[in-house]
Design a protein around this motif. Structure first.
Motif, PDB file in Angstrom:
ATOM      1  N   ALA A   7       0.832  -1.195   0.000  1.00  7.95           N
ATOM      2  CA  ALA A   7       0.000   0.000   0.000  1.00  7.95           C
ATOM      3  C   ALA A   7       0.870   1.250   0.000  1.00  7.95           C
ATOM      4  O   ALA A   7       0.574   2.237  -0.705  1.00  7.95           O
ATOM      5  N   LEU A   8       1.947   1.244   0.761  1.00 11.24           N
ATOM      6  CA  LEU A   8       2.873   2.375   0.788  1.00 11.24           C
ATOM      7  C   LEU A   8       3.459   2.626  -0.595  1.00 11.24           C
ATOM      8  O   LEU A   8       3.445   3.757  -1.101  1.00 11.24           O
ATOM      9  N   ALA A   9       3.969   1.580  -1.224  1.00 11.98           N
ATOM     10  CA  ALA A   9       4.584   1.728  -2.542  1.00 11.98           C
ATOM     11  C   ALA A   9       3.576   2.179  -3.583  1.00 11.98           C
ATOM     12  O   ALA A   9       3.853   3.052  -4.410  1.00 11.98           O
ATOM     13  N   VAL A  10       2.385   1.587  -3.560  1.00  9.92           N
ATOM     14  CA  VAL A  10       1.347   1.911  -4.542  1.00  9.92           C
ATOM     15  C   VAL A  10       0.872   3.351  -4.389  1.00  9.92           C
ATOM     16  O   VAL A  10       0.784   4.103  -5.374  1.00  9.92           O
ATOM     17  N   LEU A  11       0.566   3.747  -3.167  1.00 15.81           N
ATOM     18  CA  LEU A  11       0.049   5.096  -2.946  1.00 15.81           C
ATOM     19  C   LEU A  11       1.097   6.159  -3.254  1.00 15.81           C
ATOM     20  O   LEU A  11       0.783   7.201  -3.846  1.00 15.81           O
ATOM     21  N   ALA A  38      11.625   2.107   1.190  1.00 20.04           N
ATOM     22  CA  ALA A  38      10.915   1.921   2.459  1.00 20.04           C
ATOM     23  C   ALA A  38      10.070   0.646   2.419  1.00 20.04           C
ATOM     24  O   ALA A  38      10.030  -0.117   3.388  1.00 20.04           O
ATOM     25  N   ALA A  39       9.411   0.415   1.295  1.00 23.04           N
ATOM     26  CA  ALA A  39       8.612  -0.808   1.160  1.00 23.04           C
ATOM     27  C   ALA A  39       9.501  -2.045   1.183  1.00 23.04           C
ATOM     28  O   ALA A  39       9.159  -3.066   1.791  1.00 23.04           O
ATOM     29  N   GLY A  40      10.650  -1.966   0.512  1.00 20.39           N
ATOM     30  CA  GLY A  40      11.591  -3.079   0.519  1.00 20.39           C
ATOM     31  C   GLY A  40      12.077  -3.402   1.918  1.00 20.39           C
ATOM     32  O   GLY A  40      12.277  -4.574   2.272  1.00 20.39           O
ATOM     33  N   ALA A  41      12.249  -2.352   2.737  1.00 20.09           N
ATOM     34  CA  ALA A  41      12.687  -2.567   4.118  1.00 20.09           C
ATOM     35  C   ALA A  41      11.623  -3.279   4.939  1.00 20.09           C
ATOM     36  O   ALA A  41      11.949  -4.000   5.900  1.00 20.09           O
ATOM     37  N   LEU A  42      10.356  -3.089   4.576  1.00 18.94           N
ATOM     38  CA  LEU A  42       9.275  -3.776   5.286  1.00 18.94           C
ATOM     39  C   LEU A  42       9.116  -5.229   4.831  1.00 18.94           C
ATOM     40  O   LEU A  42       8.681  -6.081   5.604  1.00 18.94           O
ATOM     41  N   LEU A  43       9.474  -5.483   3.571  1.00 20.08           N
ATOM     42  CA  LEU A  43       9.276  -6.824   3.015  1.00 20.08           C
ATOM     43  C   LEU A  43      10.453  -7.764   3.255  1.00 20.08           C
ATOM     44  O   LEU A  43      10.280  -8.982   3.265  1.00 20.08           O
ATOM     45  N   LYS A  44      11.648  -7.223   3.411  1.00 17.73           N
ATOM     46  CA  LYS A  44      12.847  -8.041   3.580  1.00 17.73           C
ATOM     47  C   LYS A  44      13.582  -7.658   4.857  1.00 17.73           C
ATOM     48  O   LYS A  44      13.371  -6.572   5.408  1.00 17.73           O
ATOM     49  N   ARG A  85      16.953  -5.760   1.085  1.00 14.37           N
ATOM     50  CA  ARG A  85      16.107  -4.567   1.123  1.00 14.37           C
ATOM     51  C   ARG A  85      16.431  -3.628  -0.026  1.00 14.37           C
ATOM     52  O   ARG A  85      15.520  -3.050  -0.652  1.00 14.37           O
ATOM     53  N   LEU A  86      17.718  -3.457  -0.301  1.00 13.78           N
ATOM     54  CA  LEU A  86      18.123  -2.593  -1.409  1.00 13.78           C
ATOM     55  C   LEU A  86      17.642  -3.158  -2.741  1.00 13.78           C
ATOM     56  O   LEU A  86      17.084  -2.428  -3.575  1.00 13.78           O
ATOM     57  N   LEU A  87      17.857  -4.445  -2.951  1.00 14.38           N
ATOM     58  CA  LEU A  87      17.410  -5.077  -4.196  1.00 14.38           C
ATOM     59  C   LEU A  87      15.894  -4.998  -4.336  1.00 14.38           C
ATOM     60  O   LEU A  87      15.369  -4.760  -5.436  1.00 14.38           O
ATOM     61  N   ALA A  88      15.191  -5.196  -3.226  1.00 10.38           N
ATOM     62  CA  ALA A  88      13.730  -5.105  -3.260  1.00 10.38           C
ATOM     63  C   ALA A  88      13.284  -3.709  -3.676  1.00 10.38           C
ATOM     64  O   ALA A  88      12.356  -3.550  -4.480  1.00 10.38           O
ATOM     65  N   GLY A  89      13.941  -2.685  -3.140  1.00 12.51           N
ATOM     66  CA  GLY A  89      13.609  -1.316  -3.518  1.00 12.51           C
ATOM     67  C   GLY A  89      13.825  -1.061  -4.996  1.00 12.51           C
ATOM     68  O   GLY A  89      13.016  -0.395  -5.659  1.00 12.51           O
ATOM     69  N   VAL A  90      14.913  -1.598  -5.528  1.00 14.58           N
ATOM     70  CA  VAL A  90      15.196  -1.439  -6.964  1.00 14.58           C
ATOM     71  C   VAL A  90      14.118  -2.119  -7.804  1.00 14.58           C
ATOM     72  O   VAL A  90      13.647  -1.565  -8.812  1.00 14.58           O
ATOM     73  N   VAL A  91      13.708  -3.317  -7.399  1.00 16.23           N
ATOM     74  CA  VAL A  91      12.691  -4.057  -8.159  1.00 16.23           C
ATOM     75  C   VAL A  91      11.352  -3.326  -8.135  1.00 16.23           C
ATOM     76  O   VAL A  91      10.674  -3.206  -9.165  1.00 16.23           O
ATOM     77  N   ILE A  92      10.961  -2.809  -6.982  1.00 17.48           N
ATOM     78  CA  ILE A  92       9.669  -2.120  -6.878  1.00 17.48           C
ATOM     79  C   ILE A  92       9.682  -0.823  -7.679  1.00 17.48           C
ATOM     80  O   ILE A  92       8.761  -0.542  -8.462  1.00 17.48           O
ATOM     81  N   ALA A  93      10.733  -0.021  -7.500  1.00 19.27           N
ATOM     82  CA  ALA A  93      10.819   1.239  -8.256  1.00 19.27           C
ATOM     83  C   ALA A  93      10.969   0.970  -9.746  1.00 19.27           C
ATOM     84  O   ALA A  93      10.339   1.636 -10.573  1.00 19.27           O
ATOM     85  N   GLY A  94      11.797  -0.025 -10.083  1.00 18.67           N
ATOM     86  CA  GLY A  94      11.989  -0.366 -11.490  1.00 18.67           C
ATOM     87  C   GLY A  94      10.713  -0.880 -12.130  1.00 18.67           C
ATOM     88  O   GLY A  94      10.414  -0.567 -13.289  1.00 18.67           O
ATOM     89  N   GLY A  95       9.938  -1.664 -11.375  1.00 16.06           N
ATOM     90  CA  GLY A  95       8.659  -2.137 -11.891  1.00 16.06           C
ATOM     91  C   GLY A  95       7.717  -0.985 -12.198  1.00 16.06           C
ATOM     92  O   GLY A  95       7.039  -0.973 -13.233  1.00 16.06           O
TER      93      GLY A  95
END
Length: 249
Positions: free
Chosen positions: A72-76, A125-131, A137-147
């Motif tokens: 929800a954080l990432a989407v909003l 921030a979302a990556g830090a919550l998921l991993k 966490r860094l890789l997750a942030g890249v994937v979410i922003a890149g997506g």
């Protein structure tokens, strides 16, 4: 059985909320109607109602999944940054991250720079919550922003971004647990408006495209460990760089 129920609930919530908001916006648009109209690539007038509808639909669909509010954080955040660009950046001829970062170096904060920095910060921030581990966490942030950015790059013709989200998200529905439920979120939201998008009655705009991409990225993050995250991170970086270079011509 529990995993199937979770996927179904996420899908139906995202689909129903998106469709409901879209129809309400069409019947009672806030502000002047002209604010919600744009000309598409062929010069046809379409509305922008699918954008906020998919943002709210994807955020609502992720709520019962139990990902600690990360999706929800990432989407909003992605949707808000995209909506700002839809409103304030409509007349800016600059295209591509290089142009916006160049302007930022000269002291001008463009709408593109706001998107890049805002979505990037929210994705981390979302990556830090998921991993749990810093590298993950860094890789997750890249994937979410890149997506988010990759789906936005697809949104240059009617339905292309929605169809892309449906195609990329569908395999994730086969997964169990959180990953499968999160995959159902962007699929449900995109399914709610793909017909109107293909029919050139509406467009996602930056708000909807970024939000769907962030949700899709979050589903990828939930379903992968470090090796998978690294592969997907390289993929979205390459895709964003290529699309950015082509789109800036």
């Amino acid at each position: 059985m529990a995993a199937r129920k979770s996927r179904t609930a996420a899908f139906l919530t995202a689909l129903g909320t998106t469709r409901g908001v879209y129809e309400v916006r069409r019947s009672r648009a806030p502000g002047e109607p002209a604010r919600w109209r744009r000309s598409n690539y062929a010069g046809r007038t379409v509305d922008l109602y699918a954008g906020p509808a998919t943002v709210l639909g994807a955020a609502a669909g992720s709520a019962p999944v139990g990902a600690r509010g990360a999706v929800a954080l990432a989407v909003l955040a992605a949707g808000a940054c995209g909506a700002y660009d839809d409103r304030a950046g409509a007349g800016d001829p600059r295209r591509g991250f290089a142009a916006h970062l160049g302007a930022l170096r000269q002291g001008e904060v463009t709408t593109g720079a706001v998107k890049l920095l805002g979505i990037g910060a929210a994705a981390l921030a979302a990556g830090a919550l998921l991993k749990e581990r810093p590298v993950d966490r860094l890789l997750a942030g890249v994937v979410i922003a890149g997506g988010a950015h990759c789906v936005n790059l697809l949104d240059v013709r009617p339905g292309r971004a929605c169809v892309g989200v449906l195609a990329l998200g569908a395999p994730g529905l086969l997964r169990g647990g959180t990953a499968g439920a999160l995959a159902a979120v962007p699929v449900g939201a995109a399914a709610a408006v793909v017909g109107a998008d293909l029919g050139e009655r509406t467009m996602l705009g930056d708000a909807g495209a970024h939000a769907l991409g962030a949700a899709l990225g979050a589903a990828v993050v939930a379903g992968n460990g470090r090796a998978g995250l690294a592969v997907h991170a390289l993929g979205v970086i390459a895709g964003t760089a290529y699309g950015d270079r082509v789109g800036s011509r």
